[in-house]
Motif scaffolding. Structure first.
Motif, short mmCIF file in Angstrom:
data_model
loop_
_atom_site.label_atom_id
_atom_site.label_comp_id
_atom_site.label_asym_id
_atom_site.label_seq_id
_atom_site.Cartn_x
_atom_site.Cartn_y
_atom_site.Cartn_z
N GLU B 23 0.78 -1.15 -0.24
CA GLU B 23 -0.05 -0.10 -0.04
C GLU B 23 0.89 1.36 0.11
O GLU B 23 2.22 1.14 0.15
N ASN B 24 0.35 2.43 -0.34
CA ASN B 24 1.09 3.61 -0.13
C ASN B 24 0.79 4.21 1.04
O ASN B 24 -0.07 4.19 1.45
N TRP B 25 2.15 4.45 1.52
CA TRP B 25 2.21 5.05 2.90
C TRP B 25 2.65 6.62 3.23
O TRP B 25 3.78 6.51 2.51
N VAL B 70 12.37 -6.55 14.05
CA VAL B 70 11.05 -6.77 14.00
C VAL B 70 10.45 -5.74 12.98
O VAL B 70 9.64 -6.00 11.99
N PRO B 71 10.48 -4.48 13.40
CA PRO B 71 9.69 -3.41 12.49
C PRO B 71 10.56 -3.31 11.15
O PRO B 71 9.80 -3.03 10.16
N SER B 72 11.64 -3.66 11.28
CA SER B 72 12.58 -3.64 9.81
C SER B 72 11.96 -4.61 9.00
O SER B 72 11.74 -4.33 7.71
N VAL B 73 11.99 -6.05 9.26
CA VAL B 73 11.26 -7.12 8.68
C VAL B 73 9.89 -6.70 8.22
O VAL B 73 9.57 -6.93 7.10
N TYR B 74 8.97 -6.34 9.14
CA TYR B 74 7.70 -5.89 8.84
C TYR B 74 7.28 -4.96 7.73
O TYR B 74 6.90 -5.11 6.75
N CYS B 75 8.46 -3.91 7.82
CA CYS B 75 8.20 -2.93 6.81
C CYS B 75 8.78 -3.33 5.36
O CYS B 75 8.24 -3.14 4.42
N THR B 76 10.11 -3.96 5.28
CA THR B 76 10.50 -4.22 4.15
C THR B 76 9.75 -5.56 3.37
O THR B 76 9.42 -5.64 2.31
N SER B 77 9.68 -6.50 4.21
CA SER B 77 9.12 -7.88 3.76
C SER B 77 7.57 -7.82 3.65
O SER B 77 7.00 -8.52 2.51
N VAL B 81 7.86 -1.75 1.89
CA VAL B 81 8.26 -0.31 1.87
C VAL B 81 9.66 -0.15 2.03
O VAL B 81 10.33 -0.94 2.40
N ASP B 82 10.34 0.68 1.17
CA ASP B 82 11.80 0.93 1.27
C ASP B 82 12.06 2.09 2.37
O ASP B 82 11.63 3.21 2.18
N GLY B 88 15.08 6.66 6.39
CA GLY B 88 15.87 5.61 6.83
C GLY B 88 15.20 4.94 8.04
O GLY B 88 14.08 5.46 8.66
N LYS B 89 16.02 4.10 8.49
CA LYS B 89 15.41 2.99 9.72
C LYS B 89 14.99 4.02 11.06
O LYS B 89 14.03 3.70 11.46
N MET B 90 16.08 4.71 11.43
CA MET B 90 15.76 5.63 12.77
C MET B 90 14.91 6.66 12.62
O MET B 90 14.13 6.78 13.55
N GLU B 91 14.71 7.08 11.32
CA GLU B 91 13.61 7.96 11.04
C GLU B 91 12.06 7.35 11.40
O GLU B 91 11.30 8.02 11.94
N ILE B 92 11.85 6.43 11.01
CA ILE B 92 10.56 5.50 11.02
C ILE B 92 10.45 5.05 12.35
O ILE B 92 9.36 5.23 13.16
N LEU B 93 11.70 4.60 13.26
CA LEU B 93 11.39 4.25 14.50
C LEU B 93 11.28 5.53 15.50
O LEU B 93 10.78 5.22 16.47
N GLY B 94 11.86 6.58 15.11
CA GLY B 94 11.80 7.67 16.14
C GLY B 94 12.18 7.31 17.45
O GLY B 94 13.05 6.62 17.93
N ASP B 95 11.12 7.68 18.42
CA ASP B 95 11.17 7.44 19.72
C ASP B 95 10.44 6.08 20.18
O ASP B 95 10.14 5.90 21.44
N SER B 96 10.19 5.39 19.08
CA SER B 96 9.30 3.95 19.70
C SER B 96 9.88 3.04 20.37
O SER B 96 9.20 2.35 21.02
N VAL B 97 11.38 2.96 20.15
CA VAL B 97 11.98 1.94 21.01
C VAL B 97 12.29 2.38 22.27
O VAL B 97 12.07 1.47 23.14
N GLY B 98 12.28 3.33 22.65
CA GLY B 98 12.37 4.12 24.17
C GLY B 98 11.09 3.65 24.88
O GLY B 98 11.17 2.91 26.00
#
Lengths: 184, 117
Positions: B23-25, B70-77, B81-82, B88-98
């Protein structure tokens, strides 16, 4: 376990009260709403500009438009941050009060057992208010309250969406270190 | 038919798109989906570790490794989504990991206390 749940519940209430204070002092004001709309619109425009490949005005002209939008976004966020300062101070004071109340109610009580040995820099938090001779894996109410606050504040933020859109919360050298090194 | 499909796609909420491929995100939508994914994953992992009675800081290391993988695999596979398209990965994760780490520790400590404390 009941003490653990009680502390978590108190943490949830404290987070809710903090969010209510922020809403009353900042989020519902016309000035903040106007800034929020401006930020949302500029972010959409910026995303569209960045996705354009080639087309009219490509290269320098497009780069200038992107820089202009980023500058406007930065200014709007800065202004919104200034508006939020008052609520940030109030919320900070309220949080200190809540932590004081938690320490008062649960002083000397072990509310949970940690499944790990806390690092020395965290011991002051995990063992706050506990006797000196308490086990090393004992957990104080303060630690649970602080963790709960982090979780609930974030979740309330996401669910209610009263504040500003998240944008890029991390600095560029974290999200795109290769761009910073390349001097972009 | 193509116009109808496009209109249907535009009406999908973040929650609906999260279970669909290709889908388009928008960036904010993707970050929202990743945030809730990390929260659910953190709570589940904390529950598993607490119930099994796993101890020690290596569990925390395992959490951080998986919270990024896990989020990386979810997004790409799954989403297709590229990550580079969104900064980049950190831009998407943001403060979610904390926040995810706090959720994980709370769940882990809670269930460990109930069953093994």
């Amino acid at each position: 376990m009941s003490k653990f749940v009680s502390v978590l519940a108190f943490s949830l209430i404290a987070s809710g009260i903090s969010e209510a204070i922020s809403y009353a002092l900042v989020y519902r004001t016309d000035q903040f709403q106007h800034l929020k709309q401006k930020i949302i619109q500029n972010e959409l425009k910026l995303e569209e500009e960045k996705q354009v490949v080639g087309g009219s005005g490509s290269g320098k002209h497009r780069q200038r438009r992107i820089e202009s939008l980023e500058a406007m976004l930065s200014a709007a966020r800065s202004k919104a941050g200034g508006l939020q300062l008052r609520s940030t101070v109030m919320v900070g004071v309220m949080q200190l009060l809540f932590i004081y109340v938690v320490n008062l109610f649960f002083r000397g009580q072990i509310v949970a057992t940690l499944p790990f040995e806390p690092l020395s820099m965290f011991r002051s938090l995990t063992h706050r208010g506990l006797p000196e001779d308490s086990p090393s894996n004992a957990c104080s109410a303060t630690f649970v309250f602080v963790l709960g606050g982090l979780v609930f504040k974030s979740m309330l933020d996401r669910c209610l969406q009263l504040g500003l859109p998240k944008g890029s919360s991390l600095p560029k050298w974290v999200t795109n270190p290769e761009d910073v090194i390349a001097g972009k | 038919m193509g116009v109808e499909a496009k209109q249907n796609t535009q009406k999908l909420t973040v929650w609906q798109k999260a279970f669909l491929r290709d889908e388009n995100w928008k960036k904010d939508e993707l970050r929202e989906a990743v945030f809730w994914l990390i929260e659910a994953f953190s709570a589940a992992l904390g529950l598993v570790f607490g119930v099994l009675g796993l101890r020690g800081l290596p569990c925390l290391m395992a959490f951080f490794a998986s919270a990024i993988a896990v989020p990386s695999v979810y997004c790409t596979s799954f989403l297709g989504v590229d990550e580079q398209d969104y900064g980049g990965k950190m831009e998407i994760l943001g403060d979610s990991v904390g926040t995810g780490a706090a959720t994980f520790v709370l769940a882990w400590v809670g269930f460990y206390t109930v069953l093994h404390g």
